[in-house]
Design an enzyme around this catalytic site. Structure first.
Site, PDB file in Angstrom:
ATOM      1  N   HIS A 172       1.378   0.723 -12.917  1.00 43.93           N
ATOM      2  CA  HIS A 172       2.112  -0.457 -13.215  1.00 43.93           C
ATOM      3  C   HIS A 172       3.365  -0.229 -13.335  1.00 43.93           C
ATOM      4  CE1 HIS A 172       2.855  -4.432 -14.702  1.00 43.93           C
ATOM      5  NE2 HIS A 172       3.656  -3.852 -15.803  1.00 43.93           N
ATOM      6  N   GLY A 202       0.882  -1.472  -0.109  1.00 49.07           N
ATOM      7  CA  GLY A 202      -0.097  -0.046   0.181  1.00 49.07           C
ATOM      8  C   GLY A 202       0.706   1.329   0.023  1.00 49.07           C
ATOM      9  N   MET A 246      -3.640  -7.123  -7.000  1.00 51.10           N
ATOM     10  CA  MET A 246      -3.312  -8.078  -7.789  1.00 51.10           C
ATOM     11  C   MET A 246      -4.262  -9.168  -8.338  1.00 51.10           C
ATOM     12  SD  MET A 246      -0.157  -6.715  -7.947  1.00 51.10           S
ATOM     13  CE  MET A 246       1.160  -7.487  -8.584  1.00 51.10           C
ATOM     14  N   ARG A 247      -5.317  -8.621  -8.900  1.00 50.78           N
ATOM     15  CA  ARG A 247      -6.346  -9.470  -9.348  1.00 50.78           C
ATOM     16  C   ARG A 247      -6.819  -9.093 -10.821  1.00 50.78           C
ATOM     17  NH1 ARG A 247      -8.357 -13.736  -6.825  1.00 50.78           N
ATOM     18  NH2 ARG A 247     -10.427 -13.240  -7.585  1.00 50.78           N
TER      19      ARG A 247
HETATM   20  C1  GAR Z   1       3.692  -1.237  -7.270  1.00 46.58           C
HETATM   21  O1  GAR Z   1       5.212  -1.288  -7.740  1.00 46.58           O
HETATM   22  C2  GAR Z   1       2.866  -1.133  -8.168  1.00 46.58           C
HETATM   23  O2  GAR Z   1       3.289  -0.446  -9.598  1.00 46.58           O
HETATM   24  C3  GAR Z   1       2.808  -2.696  -8.769  1.00 46.58           C
HETATM   25  O3  GAR Z   1       2.512  -3.334  -7.619  1.00 46.58           O
HETATM   26  C4  GAR Z   1       3.431  -2.422  -6.543  1.00 46.58           C
HETATM   27  C5  GAR Z   1       2.669  -2.297  -5.179  1.00 46.58           C
HETATM   28  O4  GAR Z   1       3.381  -1.606  -4.252  1.00 46.58           O
HETATM   29  N1  GAR Z   1       1.507  -3.042  -9.428  1.00 46.58           N
HETATM   30  C6  GAR Z   1       1.325  -4.130 -10.512  1.00 46.58           C
HETATM   31  O5  GAR Z   1       2.323  -4.849 -10.510  1.00 46.58           O
HETATM   32  C7  GAR Z   1       0.007  -4.161 -11.172  1.00 46.58           C
HETATM   33  N2  GAR Z   1      -0.028  -5.043 -12.276  1.00 46.58           N
HETATM   34  P1  GAR Z   1       2.465  -1.096  -3.076  1.00 46.58           P
HETATM   35  O6  GAR Z   1       1.295  -1.789  -2.496  1.00 46.58           O
HETATM   36  O7  GAR Z   1       3.301  -0.357  -2.075  1.00 46.58           O
HETATM   37  O8  GAR Z   1       1.935   0.113  -3.906  1.00 46.58           O
END
Ligand code: GAR
Length: 209
Positions: free
Chosen positions: A109, A12, A90-91
């Protein structure tokens, strides 16, 4: 101020960046709730500390993706969310859910899309010999990590970068980019029309030249 909800699955940190931006009274949105599909998401504790309403909609409690998405949608409606930000959610989303929030749901992303959708983006960028890497905020459409692009930020790849150092540096760029892209959406400067993003800039003021 428009009503924004955030969907998360984990840490988050992007959620926190959006929450921080909304603390500025001149920001055009406010966070009305944070929903996680995982009960153990760190971000849920963080949101609760900010006194933001939190909801857990555990996907393991539902027989199908459709039923889970329906439950998430019901929570979003209960929160009165107008705009939905996916922040490490992540869904894969069902077509119905995506259609319902079309033009009102965005995702961040960690790659310069359309390069490297999916997982392990930093390792894949290094393996490909990329000299730049970056992050993308886009409108959510049915495919994973695709959809019309609102904004991107790039960082340089250093010769001694590992997937971890690259991820860490990119995360800081993500935290700057996501509030900026959300603001563009909220101010109507980025709109989804006919499957494309229309970008309009604020009118120039006499000081601009
Ligand atoms: C982030 O780096 C986001 O860009 C990625 O997950 C991480 C979440 O971190 N999202 C994806 O890979 C979507 N396909 P966070 O929970 O600390 O924001």
């Amino acid at each position: 101020r428009r009503r924004v909800a955030i969907l998360i699955s984990g840490r988050g940190s992007n959620m926190s960046a959006l929450v921080a931006a909304c603390m500025n009274p001149s920001f055009p949105g406010r966070i009305v709730g944070v929903i996680s599909n995982r009960p153990d998401a760190k971000g849920i504790e963080t949101a609760a500390r900010y006194d933001i309403p939190t909801r857990i909609v555990d996907h393991r409690d539902f027989a199908s993706r459709e039923e889970h998405d329906e439950a998430v949608k019901a929570e979003l409606e209960g929160l009165g969310a107008e705009i939905v930000c996916l922040a490490g959610y992540m869904r894969l989303l069902t077509p119905d859910f995506v259609r319902h929030f079309s033009g009102r749901m965005i995702n961040i992303h960690p790659s310069l899309l359309p390069l490297f959708p999916g997982l392990d983006t930093h390792k894949r960028a290094l393996n490909a010999g990329m000299r730049v890497h970056g992050c993308t905020v886009h409108f959510v459409t049915e495919g994973m990590d695709e959809g019309p692009i609102i904004a991107q930020a790039a960082i340089g790849v250093q010769p001694d970068d590992t997937a971890e150092t690259l991820a860490e540096r990119l995360l800081r760029a993500e935290h700057r980019l996501y509030p900026h892209a959300l603001e563009m959406l909220l101010r109507g400067r980025a709109r989804l029309t006919n499957g494309r993003v229309a970008i309009s800039m604020p009118a120039a003021t006499p000081d601009d030249d």
